[in-house]
Motif scaffolding. Sequence first.
Motif, short mmCIF file in Angstrom:
data_model
loop_
_atom_site.label_atom_id
_atom_site.label_comp_id
_atom_site.label_asym_id
_atom_site.label_seq_id
_atom_site.Cartn_x
_atom_site.Cartn_y
_atom_site.Cartn_z
N ARG A 177 0.96 -1.14 0.16
CA ARG A 177 0.06 -0.02 -0.07
C ARG A 177 0.79 1.29 -0.24
NH1 ARG A 177 -4.52 -1.90 4.55
NH2 ARG A 177 -5.23 -3.55 3.46
N GLU A 220 0.79 4.17 1.02
CA GLU A 220 1.04 5.01 1.95
C GLU A 220 1.93 4.29 3.11
OE1 GLU A 220 -1.99 4.31 0.68
OE2 GLU A 220 -2.94 6.28 0.05
N GLU A 221 1.85 3.00 3.21
CA GLU A 221 2.69 2.41 3.99
C GLU A 221 3.97 2.26 3.66
OE1 GLU A 221 -0.91 -0.91 5.70
OE2 GLU A 221 0.41 -1.35 4.07
N GLN A 280 2.90 10.25 -5.28
CA GLN A 280 2.04 10.42 -3.98
C GLN A 280 3.00 10.84 -2.99
OE1 GLN A 280 -0.84 7.74 -3.28
NE2 GLN A 280 -0.91 7.99 -0.74
N PHE A 337 2.13 13.48 0.05
CA PHE A 337 1.92 12.68 1.13
C PHE A 337 1.53 13.60 2.27
CE2 PHE A 337 4.22 9.89 4.57
CZ PHE A 337 3.12 9.12 4.58
N LYS A 379 -1.87 13.69 3.82
CA LYS A 379 -2.06 12.52 4.50
C LYS A 379 -3.52 11.79 4.17
CE LYS A 379 0.69 13.91 8.66
NZ LYS A 379 0.79 14.16 9.98
N ASP A 393 -6.62 9.47 3.87
CA ASP A 393 -6.70 8.42 4.90
C ASP A 393 -7.19 7.50 4.12
OD1 ASP A 393 -7.77 7.11 6.76
OD2 ASP A 393 -9.52 8.58 7.64
N ILE A 394 -6.39 6.16 4.16
CA ILE A 394 -6.70 4.89 3.49
C ILE A 394 -8.01 4.28 4.20
CG2 ILE A 394 -4.22 4.47 2.72
CD1 ILE A 394 -4.10 2.45 4.94
#
Length: 311
Positions: A50, A52-53, A155, A159, A162, A164-165
């Motif tokens: 993912r 974001e991770e 992304q 970033f 933030k 939100d996934i």
Amino acid sequence: MNFGNQLKNLCEKAENEIILVAPFIKKSIFQELLKLTNPEIKITCVTRWRIEEILMGVSDIEIWESIKFFPQASLWLKNNLHAKYYRVDKNCLIGSANLTANALNWSNNPNFELMIAVNSDDDDELKQFEHQLFDNCIKVDQILFNLYQSAIVEQKELFSLKLDINNMYELNKNANQDTIKNWLPTLRNPEDLYLAYRNEYDKLTNITFENAIIDLSVFALPQNLSKTLFNFYIGIQLLEKPIIQEIDNFVTTPRRFGEVCDYLNKIKGEKIDYVNIKIQWQTLMRWFLYFLPSRYGLSVPNYSEVFYKYQ
């Protein structure tokens, strides 16, 4: 307890097969295990990527650069993966630890984890777990890795927003498993999907907007994505859909238009007239070429369309 050393000892003694399953994998830890392993052994790794991770540093997509040189190794992505499961031949470690330094007790401030040793020969549930593990998985290759790299660069600049996934596009709540299992796109022009996602319905006809809403309902999408990232999310999740995966495998060998129509008709298992099958394949082909242009290609020799997957 030092679970990392347990796992290292198992990998060093491996004779036939290693399976490593964890949502979070750091490249340094992965390399530490691989360097102990006979390169001729079958190695299977399943993880999730993912964006974001990855950007938060909890996992590294660069593990692909390590595993791709092992002739009997493969790397797979499973978007909803949460299990941590490590099997070396018949010896298993299952529990809470990811393949990170903190989880495996290889840091000064390790996590409090639990891992249990189990013999896989004595546990039918573990065999069933491995069988189900590869449902809706995507096999990583260089093209897919490059796609993720590009999306991460895109992304990274956003970033600070933030995203939100857990704040997913609300239409996803309407989808059920049967819908997702049998889904094929209905929107003829895939470029219109982003307009519907942005609620720019004034730029679409009523029927186009309705079809876009139906298609959006089977995807899990963070809100406020740029068009580039939106296309990335759609492309990756497209490859997770069951019927799409079968077509993806089928076109590894270049296929003429009629061949794919016949195959699609077969795997759908429904009585559909050939005109509708042609429309479904034409629509899906457009989605492939639009959302995954680095994965698929189309040629027209002798006035006959041939669709193929880049190798």
